[in-house]
Design an enzyme around this catalytic site. Sequence first.
Site, mmCIF file in Angstrom:
data_model
loop_
_atom_site.group_PDB
_atom_site.id
_atom_site.type_symbol
_atom_site.label_atom_id
_atom_site.label_comp_id
_atom_site.label_asym_id
_atom_site.label_seq_id
_atom_site.Cartn_x
_atom_site.Cartn_y
_atom_site.Cartn_z
ATOM 1 N N ARG A 1 0.837 -1.212 0.000
ATOM 2 C CA ARG A 1 0.000 0.000 0.000
ATOM 3 C C ARG A 1 0.880 1.273 0.000
ATOM 4 N NH1 ARG A 1 -0.625 4.808 2.521
ATOM 5 N NH2 ARG A 1 -0.236 3.822 4.539
ATOM 6 N N ASP A 2 1.510 1.554 1.120
ATOM 7 C CA ASP A 2 2.292 2.793 1.247
ATOM 8 C C ASP A 2 3.467 2.795 0.273
ATOM 9 O OD1 ASP A 2 3.110 5.219 2.241
ATOM 10 O OD2 ASP A 2 4.129 4.384 3.980
ATOM 11 N N HIS B 1 6.469 4.541 12.446
ATOM 12 C CA HIS B 1 6.477 4.464 10.975
ATOM 13 C C HIS B 1 7.508 5.494 10.506
ATOM 14 C CE1 HIS B 1 4.066 3.947 7.085
ATOM 15 N NE2 HIS B 1 4.886 4.946 6.803
ATOM 16 N N HIS C 1 10.682 7.035 8.177
ATOM 17 C CA HIS C 1 11.215 7.119 6.813
ATOM 18 C C HIS C 1 12.724 7.360 6.877
ATOM 19 C CE1 HIS C 1 7.273 8.029 4.420
ATOM 20 N NE2 HIS C 1 7.166 6.984 5.206
ATOM 21 N N CYS D 1 10.103 9.204 -1.418
ATOM 22 C CA CYS D 1 9.605 10.313 -0.605
ATOM 23 C C CYS D 1 8.903 11.298 -1.527
ATOM 24 C CB CYS D 1 10.756 10.992 0.120
ATOM 25 S SG CYS D 1 10.214 12.421 1.057
ATOM 26 N N ASN E 1 9.962 5.021 3.038
ATOM 27 C CA ASN E 1 9.817 3.989 4.069
ATOM 28 C C ASN E 1 11.113 3.231 4.318
ATOM 29 O OD1 ASN E 1 6.889 4.199 4.414
ATOM 30 N ND2 ASN E 1 6.809 3.464 2.295
HETATM 31 MG MG MG Z 1 5.377 5.706 4.801
#
Ligand code: MG
Length: 304
Positions: free
Chosen positions: A22-23, A214, A216, A247, A256
């Site tokens: 997803r992300d 979460h 990055h 990003c 991520n």
């Molecule tokens: Mg993310």
Amino acid sequence: MKPVNTTSTLPAKVTIVEVGPRDGLQNEKKLLDTSIKIDFINRLSTCGLPVIECSSMVNPQWIPQLADAEEVIGKIDRHPAVRYPVLVPNEQGMQRALTAGATSVAIFIAASEGFNQKNVNCSIDESFTRFEPVMALAKAAGVEVRGYLSCVMGCPYEGKIKPMKVATIARRLIELGCYEVSLGDTIGVGTPLQAQRLIQAVSKQVPIEQLAIHFHDTRGQALANIFACLELGIATIDASVAGLGGCPYAAGSSGNVATEDVVYMLEGMGVESGIDLRALSETGNMICQQLQRTNHSKVARLYQ
Ligand code: MG
């Protein structure tokens, strides 16, 4: 001789929330065929991951990469031990998720007014109003809801964000009925002591067992930040296989943190994640081939 500090307490076991399908994919330029996404999620399901976020019910006009969410959710092989959350932006998205058979969803909000306005075109308070019917539908259907809180260590529009502000919104998400709040360093600006101060502030308002991180890797700080939070008792970590998802605020930069690199660090420290690092790395390499991009996991490159 100066005495060294020998006390470092880490959790025995950590839950990894895999957000790659997803992300990750929502921020990749190349569109994948639905069958490849289904194969990707099915392969991830065999790696020992307990949670795999598999798609998003955001309007396909905004995120064409995930326009086939219903088909993906409907066709993946669901392993009984794995949860498969879906991102939902509003009541309409929640209805789509339920119709598609989702049993786990995630809602999202920012810790910064400026980011929330740009992202979902409303204030933080208005977002909470929009969540009410989503939560009611979830409750009626027995669906669990996770909350994503973004920009917790900095905002591209407002700069620094106060930990107290993050704590207040995290608490509101829990009071709303979320079982967990994932704290996102959306632009990857945080550093380890800042991450610890954040967790210290938020855990005064929300039990630490209900917090996830979460992070990055935009500025190369993700693993250090994760370690800093593990030391305070955080035991749920979001990560994306192969570091999928660049990003969106800095073209060509990392987003991520790569799941493989997190798993390697945990293994080396004797923290259990239940994940097969080789199988995970091979899955990451496979999806990178499909996306025609470099694998952003340093560990996975050793398995190429
Ligand atoms: Mg993310």
